[in-house]
Write a protein that holds these residues in place. Structure first.
Motif, PDB file in Angstrom:
ATOM      1  N   GLY A 118       0.940  -1.388  -0.225  1.00 48.24           N
ATOM      2  CA  GLY A 118       0.225   0.242  -0.102  1.00 48.24           C
ATOM      3  C   GLY A 118       0.546   1.163  -0.136  1.00 48.24           C
ATOM      4  O   GLY A 118       1.696   0.954   0.230  1.00 48.24           O
ATOM      5  N   ASP A 119       0.602   2.327  -1.096  1.00 44.47           N
ATOM      6  CA  ASP A 119       0.543   3.344  -0.934  1.00 44.47           C
ATOM      7  C   ASP A 119       2.675   2.987  -1.366  1.00 44.47           C
ATOM      8  O   ASP A 119       2.887   3.844  -0.151  1.00 44.47           O
ATOM      9  CB  ASP A 119       1.001   4.373   0.779  1.00 44.47           C
ATOM     10  N   CYS A 120       2.541   2.525  -2.054  1.00 49.62           N
ATOM     11  CA  CYS A 120       4.302   3.220  -3.061  1.00 49.62           C
ATOM     12  C   CYS A 120       4.706   3.636  -4.210  1.00 49.62           C
ATOM     13  O   CYS A 120       5.534   2.778  -4.432  1.00 49.62           O
ATOM     14  CB  CYS A 120       4.480   1.260  -2.670  1.00 49.62           C
ATOM     15  N   ASP A 121       3.662   4.090  -4.284  1.00 52.93           N
ATOM     16  CA  ASP A 121       3.949   5.288  -5.184  1.00 52.93           C
ATOM     17  C   ASP A 121       3.943   4.630  -6.674  1.00 52.93           C
ATOM     18  O   ASP A 121       4.879   4.113  -7.405  1.00 52.93           O
ATOM     19  CB  ASP A 121       5.185   6.287  -5.302  1.00 52.93           C
ATOM     20  N   MET A 122       3.209   3.496  -6.126  1.00 53.89           N
ATOM     21  CA  MET A 122       3.199   2.004  -8.140  1.00 53.89           C
ATOM     22  C   MET A 122       1.913   2.807  -8.859  1.00 53.89           C
ATOM     23  O   MET A 122       0.814   3.749  -8.146  1.00 53.89           O
ATOM     24  CB  MET A 122       3.239   0.804  -7.779  1.00 53.89           C
ATOM     25  N   SER A 123       2.202   2.032 -10.214  1.00 61.29           N
ATOM     26  CA  SER A 123       1.466   3.164 -11.009  1.00 61.29           C
ATOM     27  C   SER A 123       0.621   1.921 -11.676  1.00 61.29           C
ATOM     28  O   SER A 123       1.254   0.424 -11.887  1.00 61.29           O
ATOM     29  CB  SER A 123       1.665   4.428 -11.909  1.00 61.29           C
ATOM     30  N   ASP A 124       0.212   1.475 -12.947  1.00 64.76           N
ATOM     31  CA  ASP A 124      -0.696   1.191 -13.537  1.00 64.76           C
ATOM     32  C   ASP A 124       1.066   0.156 -14.406  1.00 64.76           C
ATOM     33  O   ASP A 124       0.523  -0.698 -15.037  1.00 64.76           O
ATOM     34  CB  ASP A 124      -1.444   1.542 -14.731  1.00 64.76           C
ATOM     35  N   SER A 125       2.007   1.167 -14.293  1.00 64.32           N
ATOM     36  CA  SER A 125       2.132   0.145 -14.992  1.00 64.32           C
ATOM     37  C   SER A 125       3.346  -1.050 -14.549  1.00 64.32           C
ATOM     38  O   SER A 125       4.177  -1.739 -15.529  1.00 64.32           O
ATOM     39  CB  SER A 125       4.151   1.355 -15.194  1.00 64.32           C
ATOM     40  N   SER A 126       3.207  -0.869 -13.324  1.00 59.66           N
ATOM     41  CA  SER A 126       3.277  -2.172 -11.913  1.00 59.66           C
ATOM     42  C   SER A 126       2.134  -3.734 -12.527  1.00 59.66           C
ATOM     43  O   SER A 126       2.743  -4.347 -11.841  1.00 59.66           O
ATOM     44  CB  SER A 126       3.625  -2.146 -11.170  1.00 59.66           C
ATOM     45  N   CYS A 127       1.147  -2.893 -13.140  1.00 59.68           N
ATOM     46  CA  CYS A 127       0.142  -4.088 -12.862  1.00 59.68           C
ATOM     47  C   CYS A 127       0.103  -5.560 -14.084  1.00 59.68           C
ATOM     48  O   CYS A 127       0.247  -6.679 -12.960  1.00 59.68           O
ATOM     49  CB  CYS A 127      -1.237  -3.727 -13.428  1.00 59.68           C
ATOM     50  N   GLY A 128       0.945  -5.399 -15.025  1.00 56.64           N
ATOM     51  CA  GLY A 128       1.948  -6.114 -15.483  1.00 56.64           C
ATOM     52  C   GLY A 128       2.472  -7.569 -14.543  1.00 56.64           C
ATOM     53  O   GLY A 128       2.050  -8.254 -15.321  1.00 56.64           O
ATOM     54  N   SER A 129       3.701  -6.382 -14.246  1.00 59.76           N
ATOM     55  CA  SER A 129       4.361  -7.663 -13.203  1.00 59.76           C
ATOM     56  C   SER A 129       3.783  -8.320 -12.164  1.00 59.76           C
ATOM     57  O   SER A 129       3.709  -9.577 -11.963  1.00 59.76           O
ATOM     58  CB  SER A 129       5.856  -6.667 -12.932  1.00 59.76           C
ATOM     59  N   LEU A 130       3.107  -7.274 -11.981  1.00 56.61           N
ATOM     60  CA  LEU A 130       1.804  -8.465 -10.443  1.00 56.61           C
ATOM     61  C   LEU A 130       0.863  -9.528 -11.828  1.00 56.61           C
ATOM     62  O   LEU A 130       1.269 -10.203 -10.827  1.00 56.61           O
ATOM     63  CB  LEU A 130       1.299  -6.648 -10.024  1.00 56.61           C
ATOM     64  N   ALA A 131       0.763  -8.742 -11.953  1.00 56.94           N
ATOM     65  CA  ALA A 131       0.028  -9.763 -13.450  1.00 56.94           C
ATOM     66  C   ALA A 131       0.534 -11.467 -13.342  1.00 56.94           C
ATOM     67  O   ALA A 131      -0.147 -12.131 -13.246  1.00 56.94           O
ATOM     68  CB  ALA A 131      -0.969  -9.610 -14.410  1.00 56.94           C
ATOM     69  N   ALA A 132       1.432 -10.902 -13.630  1.00 55.76           N
ATOM     70  CA  ALA A 132       2.570 -12.437 -14.541  1.00 55.76           C
ATOM     71  C   ALA A 132       2.557 -13.226 -13.312  1.00 55.76           C
ATOM     72  O   ALA A 132       2.470 -14.193 -13.002  1.00 55.76           O
ATOM     73  CB  ALA A 132       3.447 -11.632 -15.254  1.00 55.76           C
ATOM     74  N   THR A 133       3.104 -12.412 -12.038  1.00 61.61           N
ATOM     75  CA  THR A 133       4.086 -13.519 -10.631  1.00 61.61           C
ATOM     76  C   THR A 133       2.276 -13.924  -9.862  1.00 61.61           C
ATOM     77  O   THR A 133       2.981 -15.388  -9.583  1.00 61.61           O
ATOM     78  CB  THR A 133       3.961 -12.266  -9.709  1.00 61.61           C
ATOM     79  N   LEU A 134       1.542 -13.043 -10.251  1.00 61.42           N
ATOM     80  CA  LEU A 134      -0.124 -14.170  -9.426  1.00 61.42           C
ATOM     81  C   LEU A 134      -0.189 -14.791 -10.024  1.00 61.42           C
ATOM     82  O   LEU A 134      -0.544 -16.340  -9.551  1.00 61.42           O
ATOM     83  CB  LEU A 134      -0.810 -13.114  -9.823  1.00 61.42           C
ATOM     84  N   LEU A 135       0.299 -15.855 -11.570  1.00 61.02           N
ATOM     85  CA  LEU A 135       0.254 -16.621 -12.345  1.00 61.02           C
ATOM     86  C   LEU A 135       1.302 -17.621 -12.116  1.00 61.02           C
ATOM     87  O   LEU A 135       1.187 -19.142 -12.436  1.00 61.02           O
ATOM     88  CB  LEU A 135       0.320 -16.177 -13.493  1.00 61.02           C
ATOM     89  N   ALA A 136       2.156 -17.030 -11.805  1.00 54.29           N
ATOM     90  CA  ALA A 136       3.706 -17.566 -12.050  1.00 54.29           C
ATOM     91  C   ALA A 136       4.219 -18.437 -10.313  1.00 54.29           C
ATOM     92  O   ALA A 136       4.570 -19.520  -9.514  1.00 54.29           O
ATOM     93  CB  ALA A 136       4.978 -17.101 -11.876  1.00 54.29           C
ATOM     94  N   ASN A 137       3.264 -17.489  -9.371  1.00 48.13           N
ATOM     95  CA  ASN A 137       3.540 -17.699  -7.891  1.00 48.13           C
ATOM     96  C   ASN A 137       2.367 -18.546  -7.556  1.00 48.13           C
ATOM     97  O   ASN A 137       1.012 -18.588  -7.867  1.00 48.13           O
ATOM     98  CB  ASN A 137       3.189 -16.382  -6.728  1.00 48.13           C
ATOM     99  N   HIS A 138       2.932 -19.822  -6.288  1.00 50.05           N
ATOM    100  CA  HIS A 138       1.983 -20.666  -5.800  1.00 50.05           C
ATOM    101  C   HIS A 138       1.843 -20.282  -4.397  1.00 50.05           C
ATOM    102  O   HIS A 138       0.645 -21.420  -4.163  1.00 50.05           O
ATOM    103  CB  HIS A 138       2.144 -21.884  -6.366  1.00 50.05           C
ATOM    104  N   SER A 139       2.262 -19.529  -3.611  1.00 52.22           N
ATOM    105  CA  SER A 139       2.107 -19.478  -2.505  1.00 52.22           C
ATOM    106  C   SER A 139       1.454 -18.066  -1.343  1.00 52.22           C
ATOM    107  O   SER A 139       0.858 -18.039  -0.432  1.00 52.22           O
ATOM    108  CB  SER A 139       3.635 -19.194  -2.297  1.00 52.22           C
TER     109      SER A 139
END
Length: 434
Positions: free
Chosen positions: A351-372
């Motif tokens: 939360g409140d880490c100065d991230m924008s939509d530009s980070s969401c692609g990496s996060l979206a890919a991570t959510l599929l790759a990460n199983h924990s």
């Protein structure tokens, strides 16, 4: 058998239904149920004939001193084996602590007592400690948050620490005990044979001088570093600690396999402090499971160190790193670690880490790759429909195991609101909190 009711106003008819259960259940929790002194006679009578009771919680009910006194009378039966008692926010005052003190003397099975959010004051705390010092009292955990205590309460508490070798946890957060009071507690801990597992001092007016007091405990108290010590929780919020102060803390982390929770929130550790912590988290002697470093003046520069931890550390399950200026570059670096097969992290707060939509692609890919990962908090970041949509597309996939996505203070269109609602209906195992 347990009776667990919260936030329900109990009618007379409902109360009549519950009374037989109060006489039988091993665990009784009636939190925020609108109970007053008028119900306490019934509670006392029921408890008196319940030999199975081990836990009683009456949090957030207006019992008052007289009501608490009445309830405690129900615990005076020779067959009572209660181990945990919670009277948080029950309108208990210092005047009611005399009766509570006597109860502590007569309940040798009681191990845990929660009294937070009651205006006990220093006089009430003094009475309470008289009971705690009785040889028949074997209490191990005591919570006294928001109890209107000052530095004057710390000498009685220090006496308890000195006298009770089995004492394990003390919470005095959100009391104005200030530098002098913390110093007295530290001295009591130095002199004590107890192997304290948790000392919580959040918002107590601690100064940088107190940090030296705490570090001197680490240096002089052999049991803190001894293999047999069982220190589990260390919270040091807003204490003026910088990267320089991390050295002593890292020494504890390296040697204390029992230490599972560390919070350094609100200290200006900076990227150098983050580097020291992360290097320690990669050492085999560190088995920390939860690290809170919210508001610690981190930037993207430290995220490669955290990424290594997320890849290699097999113990860390929770990382609270909110309110640091990580930016998109920092979040994307964290995603590199989270996306590796060895990552075991289950809860991540960004939360409140100065991230924008530009980070969401990496996060979206991570959510599929990460199983924990099971919980992700992205609150109060500059995300819009485009970024949230990328997250939704990943979260809705069967291969994504996320269970909770927190998006407070993020603004999207009505169409996106409909998609989020549809997502929860489509995937009942997921909660989207906004």
């Amino acid at each position: 058998m347990s009776l667990d009711i919260q936030c329900e106003q109990l009618s007379d008819a409902r109360w009549a239904e519950l009374l037989p259960l109060l006489q039988q259940c091993q665990v009784v929790r009636l939190d925020d149920c609108g109970l007053t002194e008028a119900r306490c006679g019934d509670i006392s009578s029921a408890l008196r004939v319940n030999p199975a009771l081990t836990e009683l919680s009456l949090r957030s009910n207006e019992l008052g001193d007289a009501g608490v006194h009445c309830v405690l009378q129900g615990l005076q039966s020779p067959s009572c084996k209660i181990q945990k008692l919670s009277l948080q926010n029950c309108y208990l005052t210092g005047a009611g602590c005399g009766v509570l003190s006597g109860t502590l003397r007569s309940l040798p099975t009681l191990q845990e007592l929660h009294l937070s959010d009651n205006l006990l004051g220093d006089a009430g705390l003094q009475l309470l400690c008289e009971g705690l010092l009785d040889p028949q009292c074997r209490l191990e955990k005591l919570q006294l948050e928001y109890c209107n205590l000052s530095a004057a309460s710390c000498e009685p508490l220090a006496s308890v620490l000195r006298a009770k070798p089995d004492f394990k946890e003390l919470t005095v957060s959100n009391n104005d005990i200030n530098e002098a009071g913390v110093r007295v507690l530290c001295q009591g801990l130095k002199d004590s044979p107890c192997q304290l597992e948790a000392l919580k001092l959040e918002s107590c007016g601690i100064t940088s001088n107190n940090c030296r007091d705490l570090c001197s405990i680490v240096a002089s108290k052999a049991w803190l570093l001894h293999p047999s010590s069982s220190l589990r929780t260390l919270w040091i919020w807003e204490c003026g600690i910088t990267a320089k102060g991390c050295a002593d803390l890292c020494r504890v982390l390296r040697t204390k396999e029992s230490l599972k929770e560390l919070s350094l929130a609100g200290n200006e550790l900076g990227d150098e402090g983050a580097r020291l912590l992360c290097e320690t988290l990669l050492e085999p002697g560190c088995q920390l499971e939860s690290l809170w470093v919210k508001s610690c003046s981190f930037t993207a520069a430290c995220c490669s160190h955290f990424s290594s931890v997320l890849t290699q550390n097999k113990f860390l399950l929770e990382l609270q790193i909110s309110n640091n200026r990580l930016g998109d570059a920092g979040v994307q670096e964290l995603c590199k670690g989270l996306g590796q097969p060895g990552s075991v992290l289950r809860v991540l707060w960004l939360g409140d880490c100065d991230m924008s939509d530009s980070s969401c692609g990496s996060l979206a890919a991570t959510l599929l790759a990460n199983h924990s990962l099971r919980e992700l908090d992205l609150s109060n970041n500059c995300l819009g429909d485009a970024g949230v949509l990328q997250l939704v597309e990943s979260v809705r996939q069967p291969g994504c195991l996320l269970e909770q996505l927190v998006l407070y203070d993020i603004y999207w269109s009505e169409a996106m609101e409909d998609r989020l609602q549809a997502l929860e209906e489509e995937k009942p195992s997921l909660r989207v909190i906004s």
